[in-house]
Design a protein around this motif. Structure first.
Motif, PDB file in Angstrom:
ATOM      1  N   GLY A  36     -17.042  -0.866  -2.190  1.00  8.11           N
ATOM      2  CA  GLY A  36     -17.921  -1.384  -1.131  1.00  8.11           C
ATOM      3  C   GLY A  36     -19.193  -0.638  -0.760  1.00  8.11           C
ATOM      4  O   GLY A  36     -19.849  -1.231   0.033  1.00  8.11           O
ATOM      5  N   GLU A  37     -19.569   0.204  -1.748  1.00  7.54           N
ATOM      6  CA  GLU A  37     -20.922   0.794  -1.524  1.00  7.54           C
ATOM      7  C   GLU A  37     -22.082   0.116  -1.698  1.00  7.54           C
ATOM      8  O   GLU A  37     -23.087   0.040  -0.923  1.00  7.54           O
ATOM      9  N   GLU A  38     -21.817  -0.822  -2.386  1.00  4.54           N
ATOM     10  CA  GLU A  38     -23.114  -1.928  -2.685  1.00  4.54           C
ATOM     11  C   GLU A  38     -23.339  -2.759  -1.431  1.00  4.54           C
ATOM     12  O   GLU A  38     -24.704  -2.881  -1.144  1.00  4.54           O
ATOM     13  N   HIS A  39     -22.151  -3.110  -0.635  1.00  2.00           N
ATOM     14  CA  HIS A  39     -22.651  -3.869   0.414  1.00  2.00           C
ATOM     15  C   HIS A  39     -22.920  -2.839   1.593  1.00  2.00           C
ATOM     16  O   HIS A  39     -23.776  -3.024   2.473  1.00  2.00           O
ATOM     17  N   ALA A  40     -22.308  -1.683   1.731  1.00  2.00           N
ATOM     18  CA  ALA A  40     -22.536  -0.795   2.719  1.00  2.00           C
ATOM     19  C   ALA A  40     -24.091  -0.153   2.804  1.00  2.00           C
ATOM     20  O   ALA A  40     -24.525  -0.061   3.887  1.00  2.00           O
ATOM     21  N   HIS A  41     -24.600  -0.059   1.466  1.00  2.00           N
ATOM     22  CA  HIS A  41     -25.997   0.591   1.541  1.00  2.00           C
ATOM     23  C   HIS A  41     -27.020  -0.406   0.874  1.00  2.00           C
ATOM     24  O   HIS A  41     -28.034   0.003   0.746  1.00  2.00           O
ATOM     25  N   GLY A  42     -26.576  -1.659   0.730  1.00  3.03           N
ATOM     26  CA  GLY A  42     -27.591  -2.561   0.029  1.00  3.03           C
ATOM     27  C   GLY A  42     -27.936  -3.567   1.406  1.00  3.03           C
ATOM     28  O   GLY A  42     -28.099  -3.181   2.487  1.00  3.03           O
ATOM     29  N   SER A  43     -28.212  -4.769   0.976  1.00  7.00           N
ATOM     30  CA  SER A  43     -28.379  -5.958   1.699  1.00  7.00           C
ATOM     31  C   SER A  43     -27.409  -6.443   2.894  1.00  7.00           C
ATOM     32  O   SER A  43     -27.921  -6.835   3.738  1.00  7.00           O
ATOM     33  N   PHE A  44     -26.279  -6.022   2.303  1.00  6.67           N
ATOM     34  CA  PHE A  44     -25.048  -6.369   3.359  1.00  6.67           C
ATOM     35  C   PHE A  44     -24.681  -5.543   4.435  1.00  6.67           C
ATOM     36  O   PHE A  44     -24.490  -4.335   3.989  1.00  6.67           O
ATOM     37  N   THR A  52     -36.443  -0.080  11.655  1.00 10.72           N
ATOM     38  CA  THR A  52     -36.336   1.258  11.341  1.00 10.72           C
ATOM     39  C   THR A  52     -36.655   1.595  10.145  1.00 10.72           C
ATOM     40  O   THR A  52     -36.470   0.653   8.888  1.00 10.72           O
ATOM     41  N   PRO A  53     -37.380   2.740   9.537  1.00 14.51           N
ATOM     42  CA  PRO A  53     -37.722   3.035   8.324  1.00 14.51           C
ATOM     43  C   PRO A  53     -36.613   2.879   7.350  1.00 14.51           C
ATOM     44  O   PRO A  53     -35.509   3.501   7.602  1.00 14.51           O
ATOM     45  N   GLU A  54     -36.594   2.460   6.171  1.00 16.34           N
ATOM     46  CA  GLU A  54     -35.737   2.325   5.112  1.00 16.34           C
ATOM     47  C   GLU A  54     -35.392   3.438   4.572  1.00 16.34           C
ATOM     48  O   GLU A  54     -34.201   3.793   4.709  1.00 16.34           O
ATOM     49  N   GLY A  55     -36.153   4.462   4.518  1.00 14.47           N
ATOM     50  CA  GLY A  55     -35.577   5.841   4.012  1.00 14.47           C
ATOM     51  C   GLY A  55     -34.721   6.517   4.929  1.00 14.47           C
ATOM     52  O   GLY A  55     -33.768   7.335   4.629  1.00 14.47           O
ATOM     53  N   GLU A  93     -41.277   9.965   9.925  1.00 10.18           N
ATOM     54  CA  GLU A  93     -41.667   8.455  10.197  1.00 10.18           C
ATOM     55  C   GLU A  93     -41.007   7.799  11.214  1.00 10.18           C
ATOM     56  O   GLU A  93     -41.385   7.192  12.189  1.00 10.18           O
ATOM     57  N   MET A  94     -39.753   8.172  11.418  1.00 11.86           N
ATOM     58  CA  MET A  94     -38.913   7.752  12.504  1.00 11.86           C
ATOM     59  C   MET A  94     -39.089   8.168  13.781  1.00 11.86           C
ATOM     60  O   MET A  94     -39.086   7.314  14.880  1.00 11.86           O
TER      61      MET A  94
END
Length: 330
Positions: free
Chosen positions: A148-156, A241-244, A262-263
């Motif tokens: 699930g990490e692809e979804h949790a930390h990607g575009s989903f 929100t800053p992506e980093g 930045e935040m």
């Protein structure tokens, strides 16, 4: 439907006696332990959190007995470690409901270990992630936590319970699955699901009205974690929100100094409508951001991952919408 499989249908949810004192909207009046008053054996349901437990209770009413594993604001669903009692509950369940998308992998592992018959996955039923139904290569559920990490930390964004339309679809699927398990009460399940969906409509209409009002304003907000993103998007708000910062929070790692600064600059700069804050998984760095926001008189709107005591799903989302409206009007 085959009996032993995961279903791309809404997740039916378990309500613990502590997690939900009442479920008024959508026809859910029963707390755990009240099912089966007619003398018939109740359908037993185990879910990962009391959010899905509330929806299950709304649809199942007195004909089901539900148990939510994570049912307190003091618990973090991301890092929850199941107990022996949790495993026993899952092994005895007629139906297990998981969020999916890597969010509550502990429940999927318990279901696999116990061989429970039917598992409903809320991410899959939501339709929000077109790849949600794809299993990793090899064993059917191997390494599900990392899958699930692809979804949790990607575009989903896997926090699909903040999408009201998805939860209406979930209620429909819960009614269908309960009807399969308990045909004599099929009409009652359908009526309660319809009532739940009808109760959600005024909240959806309020969010649509906010989106219409905000459409020409480019209203920007920031979040400490993207848990309520679907709700904020429904209100027509833009998350800047800053992506980093978000990547580090989602990966449960320290936010890089540059991203944190930045935040802080963002929330103190006067350009945001409010800061959306998840206090359920807060840490030193998110607390620091909140402090900067408060010093700058930026409204801070609280969101959680589980139902607060005494709330049902509809009243919870109505309250969240109230908070958004209040912050925008401040």
């Amino acid at each position: 439907m085959p009996v032993s499989r995961r279903l791309a249908l809404p997740a039916l949810v378990a309500v613990s006696a502590l997690g939900l004192a009442a479920c008024g909207d959508g026809g859910a009046d029963a707390a755990a332990g009240q099912a089966g008053d007619s003398g018939d054996a109740a359908i037993t349901i185990v879910t990962s959190t009391n959010v899905y437990g509330g929806i299950a209770a709304a649809v199942g009413g007195d004909d089901v007995e539900v148990t939510s594993i994570v049912d307190s604001l003091s618990q973090d669903p991301h890092s929850y470690e199941p107990t022996v009692q949790d495993k026993l509950s899952v092994s005895e369940a007629d139906l297990v409901i998981e969020n999916g998308g890597g969010y509550d992998a502990f429940l999927g592992r318990l279901a696999d270990e116990t061989g429970v018959g039917t598992v409903l996955n809320a991410v899959e039923v939501s339709g929000l992630d077109e790849h949600a139904g794809e299993e990793p290569a090899g064993d059917e559920h191997a390494d599900e936590e990392h899958a699930g990490e692809e979804h949790a930390h990607g575009s989903f964004n896997e926090h699909v319970w903040y999408d009201l339309a998805a939860m209406a679809t979930l209620a429909d699927a819960v009614a269908d699955e309960l009807a399969r398990l308990d045909g004599p009460n099929a009409d009652a399940y359908r009526q309660r699901a319809d009532a739940f969906i009808e109760d959600l409509q005024p909240v959806q209409e309020r969010l649509a009205a906010l989106a219409s009002e905000n459409a020409a304003k480019d209203v920007e907000i920031a979040v400490t974690e993207p848990v309520p993103a679907y709700l904020l998007e429904a209100a027509g708000l833009e998350d800047v929100t800053p992506e980093g910062f978000i990547e580090a929070i989602e990966e449960e790692s320290d936010v890089p100094v540059a991203a944190l600064e930045e935040m802080k600059t963002l929330v103190s700069g006067g350009g945001l409508a409010f800061l959306a804050y998840n206090g359920q998984t807060e840490g030193a760095q998110t607390e620091a951001v909140r402090s900067v926001a408060e010093e700058a008189d930026l409204p801070v709107v609280e969101f959680t991952e589980t139902l607060p005591d005494g709330e049902d799903y509809v009243s919870w989302m109505a309250g969240n919408t109230d908070s958004i409206e209040a912050a925008l009007g401040s």
